[in-house]
Design a protein around this motif. Structure first.
Motif, PDB file in Angstrom:
ATOM      1  N   GLY A  13       3.659  -0.295 -11.223  1.00  0.00           N
ATOM      2  CA  GLY A  13       2.913  -1.535 -11.024  1.00  0.00           C
ATOM      3  C   GLY A  13       3.302  -2.282  -9.768  1.00  0.00           C
ATOM      4  O   GLY A  13       2.990  -3.462  -9.638  1.00  0.00           O
ATOM      5  N   GLY A  14       3.940  -1.582  -8.813  1.00  0.00           N
ATOM      6  CA  GLY A  14       4.459  -2.270  -7.631  1.00  0.00           C
ATOM      7  C   GLY A  14       3.521  -2.311  -6.446  1.00  0.00           C
ATOM      8  O   GLY A  14       3.899  -2.826  -5.395  1.00  0.00           O
ATOM      9  N   PHE A  15       2.288  -1.796  -6.592  1.00  0.00           N
ATOM     10  CA  PHE A  15       1.397  -1.688  -5.435  1.00  0.00           C
ATOM     11  C   PHE A  15       0.022  -2.282  -5.730  1.00  0.00           C
ATOM     12  O   PHE A  15      -0.475  -2.232  -6.856  1.00  0.00           O
ATOM     13  CB  PHE A  15       1.255  -0.224  -5.015  1.00  0.00           C
ATOM     14  CG  PHE A  15       2.542   0.351  -4.485  1.00  0.00           C
ATOM     15  CD1 PHE A  15       2.863   0.261  -3.143  1.00  0.00           C
ATOM     16  CD2 PHE A  15       3.454   0.943  -5.345  1.00  0.00           C
ATOM     17  CE1 PHE A  15       4.061   0.771  -2.667  1.00  0.00           C
ATOM     18  CE2 PHE A  15       4.652   1.456  -4.878  1.00  0.00           C
ATOM     19  CZ  PHE A  15       4.953   1.364  -3.535  1.00  0.00           C
TER      20      PHE A  15
ATOM     21  N   GLN B 149       1.955  -3.875   3.725  1.00  0.00           N
ATOM     22  CA  GLN B 149       3.275  -3.260   3.592  1.00  0.00           C
ATOM     23  C   GLN B 149       3.089  -1.785   3.272  1.00  0.00           C
ATOM     24  O   GLN B 149       2.355  -1.434   2.358  1.00  0.00           O
ATOM     25  CB  GLN B 149       4.071  -3.956   2.492  1.00  0.00           C
ATOM     26  CG  GLN B 149       4.263  -5.445   2.736  1.00  0.00           C
ATOM     27  CD  GLN B 149       4.889  -6.127   1.532  1.00  0.00           C
ATOM     28  OE1 GLN B 149       5.881  -5.668   0.978  1.00  0.00           O
ATOM     29  NE2 GLN B 149       4.297  -7.245   1.114  1.00  0.00           N
ATOM     30  N   LEU B 150       3.788  -0.917   4.026  1.00  0.00           N
ATOM     31  CA  LEU B 150       3.507   0.506   4.013  1.00  0.00           C
ATOM     32  C   LEU B 150       4.553   1.315   3.250  1.00  0.00           C
ATOM     33  O   LEU B 150       5.762   1.172   3.477  1.00  0.00           O
ATOM     34  CB  LEU B 150       3.429   1.033   5.443  1.00  0.00           C
ATOM     35  CG  LEU B 150       2.418   0.352   6.373  1.00  0.00           C
ATOM     36  CD1 LEU B 150       2.518   0.923   7.768  1.00  0.00           C
ATOM     37  CD2 LEU B 150       1.002   0.490   5.823  1.00  0.00           C
TER      38      LEU B 150
ATOM     39  N   ALA C  29      -5.339   8.072  -0.914  1.00  0.00           N
ATOM     40  CA  ALA C  29      -5.026   9.495  -0.825  1.00  0.00           C
ATOM     41  C   ALA C  29      -6.204  10.276  -0.266  1.00  0.00           C
ATOM     42  O   ALA C  29      -7.348  10.031  -0.643  1.00  0.00           O
ATOM     43  CB  ALA C  29      -4.642  10.059  -2.193  1.00  0.00           C
ATOM     44  N   ASN C  30      -5.899  11.189   0.638  1.00  0.00           N
ATOM     45  CA  ASN C  30      -6.858  12.177   1.122  1.00  0.00           C
ATOM     46  C   ASN C  30      -6.336  13.527   0.644  1.00  0.00           C
ATOM     47  O   ASN C  30      -5.657  14.235   1.375  1.00  0.00           O
ATOM     48  CB  ASN C  30      -6.944  12.125   2.644  1.00  0.00           C
ATOM     49  CG  ASN C  30      -7.980  13.087   3.200  1.00  0.00           C
ATOM     50  OD1 ASN C  30      -8.716  13.730   2.451  1.00  0.00           O
ATOM     51  ND2 ASN C  30      -8.017  13.211   4.514  1.00  0.00           N
ATOM     52  N   PRO C  31      -6.613  13.892  -0.604  1.00  0.00           N
ATOM     53  CA  PRO C  31      -5.947  15.043  -1.218  1.00  0.00           C
ATOM     54  C   PRO C  31      -6.580  16.367  -0.819  1.00  0.00           C
ATOM     55  O   PRO C  31      -7.680  16.398  -0.245  1.00  0.00           O
ATOM     56  CB  PRO C  31      -6.158  14.783  -2.714  1.00  0.00           C
ATOM     57  CG  PRO C  31      -7.483  14.086  -2.771  1.00  0.00           C
ATOM     58  CD  PRO C  31      -7.533  13.225  -1.527  1.00  0.00           C
ATOM     59  N   PRO C  32      -5.884  17.487  -1.117  1.00  0.00           N
ATOM     60  CA  PRO C  32      -6.532  18.798  -0.963  1.00  0.00           C
ATOM     61  C   PRO C  32      -7.847  18.813  -1.736  1.00  0.00           C
ATOM     62  O   PRO C  32      -7.941  18.288  -2.843  1.00  0.00           O
ATOM     63  CB  PRO C  32      -5.509  19.768  -1.567  1.00  0.00           C
ATOM     64  CG  PRO C  32      -4.192  19.065  -1.400  1.00  0.00           C
ATOM     65  CD  PRO C  32      -4.506  17.606  -1.588  1.00  0.00           C
TER      66      PRO C  32
ATOM     67  N   ALA D  87       0.835  -1.200   0.000  1.00  0.00           N
ATOM     68  CA  ALA D  87       0.000   0.000   0.000  1.00  0.00           C
ATOM     69  C   ALA D  87       0.869   1.248   0.000  1.00  0.00           C
ATOM     70  O   ALA D  87       1.889   1.311   0.689  1.00  0.00           O
ATOM     71  CB  ALA D  87      -0.920   0.009   1.217  1.00  0.00           C
ATOM     72  N   CYS D  88       0.437   2.256  -0.757  1.00  0.00           N
ATOM     73  CA  CYS D  88       1.147   3.531  -0.825  1.00  0.00           C
ATOM     74  C   CYS D  88       0.168   4.664  -0.578  1.00  0.00           C
ATOM     75  O   CYS D  88      -0.873   4.750  -1.242  1.00  0.00           O
ATOM     76  CB  CYS D  88       1.826   3.700  -2.183  1.00  0.00           C
ATOM     77  SG  CYS D  88       2.758   5.240  -2.351  1.00  0.00           S
TER      78      CYS D  88
END
Length: 226
Positions: free
Chosen positions: A115-117, A73-74, A122-125, A51-52
């Motif tokens: 492609g690694g995740f 995995q963070l 995301a909690n974006p503006p 996860a990213c």
């Protein structure tokens, strides 16, 4: 996990218990809000997911994801050096490991494997720059637009990987359009309202990279029933 200077001692520190973890933040961090908690509960998280968090701030979403699924995995990217330092501290003091990067997410995401995740979150503006909405600069898209955010997420996800984000309900159309333009099909959606009588104020969206059409609309989340 990269090392970083600790937050300055003179910074006012605040702490919150997030499940089994203690979350600390201070100057340079956007306050922990209900939208972060809602997004962490909404995202589809599976055992062993890579996860990213794009714009991870002090790491609240990372702690919440690990609290839900201990084997996740963070990875996190944050442009603010102060918030990044708090994120490093939060992982370290909770005995967690992760790959944290400080920099412009549009550029830093290029340094991570395409492609690694399995999951990007995301909690974006909330608002496009120049709209005059409340909340100041921290609530405005400045260097990174919604379209750029979705493009970065799509690059990081494997085919079938998921991108979960939160937006104002009024930007639902923008979110769907940005997901599709980046090659991610909206698959799950939930609206959030403060009371049964109030209109929805927040939308939670989850898109799947190269996913098939078909949107599941979850029951509306009402924060205050009384």
């Amino acid at each position: 996990m990269p090392t970083s200077r600790d937050p300055r001692p003179e910074q006012m520190e605040r702490a919150e218990q997030l499940g089994p973890f203690t979350y600390r933040w201070g100057e340079g961090c956007f306050p922990l809000g209900q939208d972060t908690l809602l997004l962490a509960a909404f995202a589809t998280v599976r055992r062993g997911d890579r996860a990213c968090d794009l714009g991870c701030g002090a790491g609240a979403l990372l702690l919440l994801l690990r609290g839900r699924v201990p084997s996740v995995q963070l990875t996190g990217i944050e442009c603010s050096p102060d918030a990044y330092a708090w994120a490093v501290r939060n992982l370290r003091e909770n005995a967690l490991t992760g790959d944290l990067r400080c920099g412009d997410l549009r550029k830093t995401a290029l340094l991570l494997p395409a492609g690694g995740f399995d999951l990007v979150i995301a909690n974006p503006p909330y608002y496009p720059a120049g709209t005059g909405k409340p909340g100041g600069g921290a609530r405005m898209e400045t260097s990174c637009t919604l379209e750029a955010l979705c493009g970065a997420a799509a690059r990081l996800l494997r085919n079938g990987g998921r991108f979960a984000l939160t937006l104002p309900a009024a930007r639902l159309t923008d979110g769907v359009a940005a997901l599709r333009a980046a090659g991610m099909e909206p698959k799950r959606m939930q609206l959030v309202q403060h009371t049964p009588a109030s209109p929805p104020s927040v939308v939670l969206l989850e898109g799947v990279r190269q996913g098939k059409p078909g949107l599941s609309v979850l029951p509306v989340c009402c924060l205050h029933r009384g």
